[in-house]
Motif scaffolding. Structure first.
Motif, short mmCIF file in Angstrom:
data_model
loop_
_atom_site.label_atom_id
_atom_site.label_comp_id
_atom_site.label_asym_id
_atom_site.label_seq_id
_atom_site.Cartn_x
_atom_site.Cartn_y
_atom_site.Cartn_z
N GLU A 45 -63.91 -55.25 63.29
CA GLU A 45 -65.68 -55.69 63.43
C GLU A 45 -65.75 -57.24 62.70
OE1 GLU A 45 -67.59 -54.50 60.34
OE2 GLU A 45 -67.16 -52.26 60.63
N ASN A 46 -65.98 -58.00 64.30
CA ASN A 46 -66.88 -59.36 64.04
C ASN A 46 -65.33 -60.29 64.39
OD1 ASN A 46 -69.34 -59.37 63.32
ND2 ASN A 46 -68.81 -58.88 61.29
N ALA A 47 -64.26 -59.92 65.57
CA ALA A 47 -63.39 -60.39 65.25
C ALA A 47 -63.38 -61.65 66.49
CB ALA A 47 -62.16 -59.89 65.51
N GLY A 48 -64.14 -60.90 67.86
CA GLY A 48 -64.38 -61.68 68.84
C GLY A 48 -63.41 -61.51 69.70
N SER A 49 -63.10 -63.28 70.44
CA SER A 49 -62.59 -63.71 71.05
C SER A 49 -62.15 -64.93 70.84
CB SER A 49 -62.71 -63.24 72.24
OG SER A 49 -63.87 -64.15 72.67
N GLY A 50 -62.43 -65.11 69.40
CA GLY A 50 -62.18 -66.83 68.95
C GLY A 50 -60.86 -67.03 68.12
N PRO A 51 -61.05 -67.94 67.50
CA PRO A 51 -59.45 -68.47 67.29
C PRO A 51 -59.75 -66.91 65.95
CG PRO A 51 -60.50 -70.30 66.65
CD PRO A 51 -61.68 -69.05 67.50
N LEU A 52 -58.37 -66.90 65.05
CA LEU A 52 -58.54 -65.88 63.38
C LEU A 52 -58.73 -66.20 62.90
CD1 LEU A 52 -57.77 -63.26 63.61
CD2 LEU A 52 -55.56 -64.06 63.01
N ALA A 77 -54.45 -63.58 75.10
CA ALA A 77 -53.77 -63.85 76.02
C ALA A 77 -52.45 -64.86 75.92
CB ALA A 77 -54.49 -64.44 77.71
N LYS A 78 -52.47 -65.64 74.75
CA LYS A 78 -51.54 -66.37 74.22
C LYS A 78 -50.97 -66.16 72.74
CE LYS A 78 -52.14 -70.32 77.70
NZ LYS A 78 -52.73 -71.74 78.07
N GLN A 79 -50.41 -66.93 71.91
CA GLN A 79 -49.82 -66.74 71.03
C GLN A 79 -50.02 -67.69 70.28
OE1 GLN A 79 -45.04 -66.65 70.26
NE2 GLN A 79 -45.31 -65.69 67.96
N VAL A 80 -51.34 -67.40 69.80
CA VAL A 80 -51.14 -68.25 68.68
C VAL A 80 -50.13 -68.22 66.87
CG1 VAL A 80 -53.68 -69.75 67.69
CG2 VAL A 80 -53.00 -68.14 70.12
N PHE A 81 -50.73 -69.23 66.85
CA PHE A 81 -49.77 -68.98 64.44
C PHE A 81 -51.47 -69.53 64.43
CE2 PHE A 81 -46.50 -69.38 66.73
CZ PHE A 81 -44.88 -68.39 66.24
N PRO A 82 -51.68 -68.85 62.88
CA PRO A 82 -52.86 -68.90 62.43
C PRO A 82 -52.64 -69.92 61.11
CG PRO A 82 -52.15 -67.21 61.68
CD PRO A 82 -51.16 -67.20 62.70
N GLY A 83 -53.72 -70.38 60.89
CA GLY A 83 -53.89 -71.85 59.56
C GLY A 83 -53.33 -70.61 58.58
N SER A 102 -51.72 -60.52 72.74
CA SER A 102 -51.72 -59.47 72.49
C SER A 102 -51.17 -58.08 73.60
CB SER A 102 -52.99 -59.18 73.25
OG SER A 102 -54.31 -59.76 72.14
N GLN A 103 -50.37 -58.93 74.70
CA GLN A 103 -49.60 -58.13 75.59
C GLN A 103 -48.16 -57.28 74.55
OE1 GLN A 103 -47.93 -59.18 79.34
NE2 GLN A 103 -48.77 -56.91 80.50
N HIS A 118 -43.60 -47.22 60.92
CA HIS A 118 -45.89 -46.43 59.99
C HIS A 118 -46.06 -47.97 60.37
CE1 HIS A 118 -45.66 -42.93 58.57
NE2 HIS A 118 -44.59 -42.87 57.82
N VAL A 119 -46.44 -48.55 61.73
CA VAL A 119 -47.59 -49.66 61.90
C VAL A 119 -48.71 -49.62 62.37
CG1 VAL A 119 -47.00 -51.38 63.92
CG2 VAL A 119 -45.10 -50.12 63.08
N ILE A 120 -49.38 -50.44 62.60
CA ILE A 120 -50.24 -51.42 62.41
C ILE A 120 -51.16 -52.51 63.61
CG2 ILE A 120 -53.11 -52.16 61.41
CD1 ILE A 120 -52.38 -48.93 60.62
N ALA A 121 -51.53 -52.04 64.48
CA ALA A 121 -52.08 -53.26 65.29
C ALA A 121 -52.89 -53.36 65.37
CB ALA A 121 -51.40 -52.13 66.87
N ALA A 122 -53.29 -54.96 65.87
CA ALA A 122 -54.47 -55.69 65.64
C ALA A 122 -54.06 -56.66 66.87
CB ALA A 122 -55.00 -56.07 64.57
N ILE A 123 -55.63 -56.14 67.75
CA ILE A 123 -55.15 -56.65 68.94
C ILE A 123 -57.06 -57.55 69.33
CG2 ILE A 123 -54.85 -55.85 71.68
CD1 ILE A 123 -52.57 -55.29 70.23
N LEU A 124 -56.46 -58.75 70.07
CA LEU A 124 -58.26 -59.96 69.97
C LEU A 124 -58.03 -58.98 71.19
CD1 LEU A 124 -57.50 -62.80 67.80
CD2 LEU A 124 -58.88 -60.50 67.57
N LEU A 125 -58.95 -59.56 71.78
CA LEU A 125 -59.70 -59.60 73.42
C LEU A 125 -60.28 -60.59 73.59
CD1 LEU A 125 -59.59 -55.75 73.79
CD2 LEU A 125 -57.32 -56.90 74.47
#
Length: 125
Positions: A45-52, A77-83, A102-103, A118-125
């Motif tokens: 929800e509300n993740a969109g494709s912008g910065p985390l 599409a690119k690895q981005v480290f969060p703040g 994401s790939q 036991h893994v959870i994946a959160a994929i930004l598209l």
């Protein structure tokens, strides 16, 4: 990129990731999505494709079951480290998290569930 799905009982498996979205156990997801070993895919929800943002991570953490061993966050599409605020949030929760494109997150997810993790994946598209 198309992945070769393996038979992993009733677990959710990533079969494909490309510019259209991600196919999880035969179903195309075209919006940012969260899913796991035995965790039904749902829209991030509300993740969109912008910065985390921290608010995205607070919602995400609230979705994670206690049985989760690692959280994989696909940053697009690119690895981005969060703040630092996001890294501190997960560290304070003692939540093991890995950030990758994401790939790579989709590939890593399949490898880890194949090992019985036991893994959870959160994929930004």
């Amino acid at each position: 990129m198309k992945f070769q799905p393996e038979s992993l009982d009733n677990q959710f498996v990533v079969q494909r990731y490309d510019e259209e979205g991600v196919v999880i156990s035969g179903r195309l997801q075209t919006e940012s999505v969260v899913f796991g070993t035995d965790f039904t895919p749902r829209i991030w929800e509300n993740a969109g494709s912008g910065p985390l943002q921290l608010v995205h991570c607070e919602w995400l953490y609230g979705q994670c079951p206690d049985s989760m061993e690692v959280l994989l966050i696909g940053t697009g599409a690119k690895q981005v480290f969060p703040g630092m605020d996001i890294r501190k949030f997960f560290a304070d929760k003692r939540c093991p998290v890995e950030y990758m494109d994401s790939q790579a997150a989709c590939r890593t997810y399949n490898i880890l569930i194949g090992e019985g993790r036991h893994v959870i994946a959160a994929i930004l598209l």
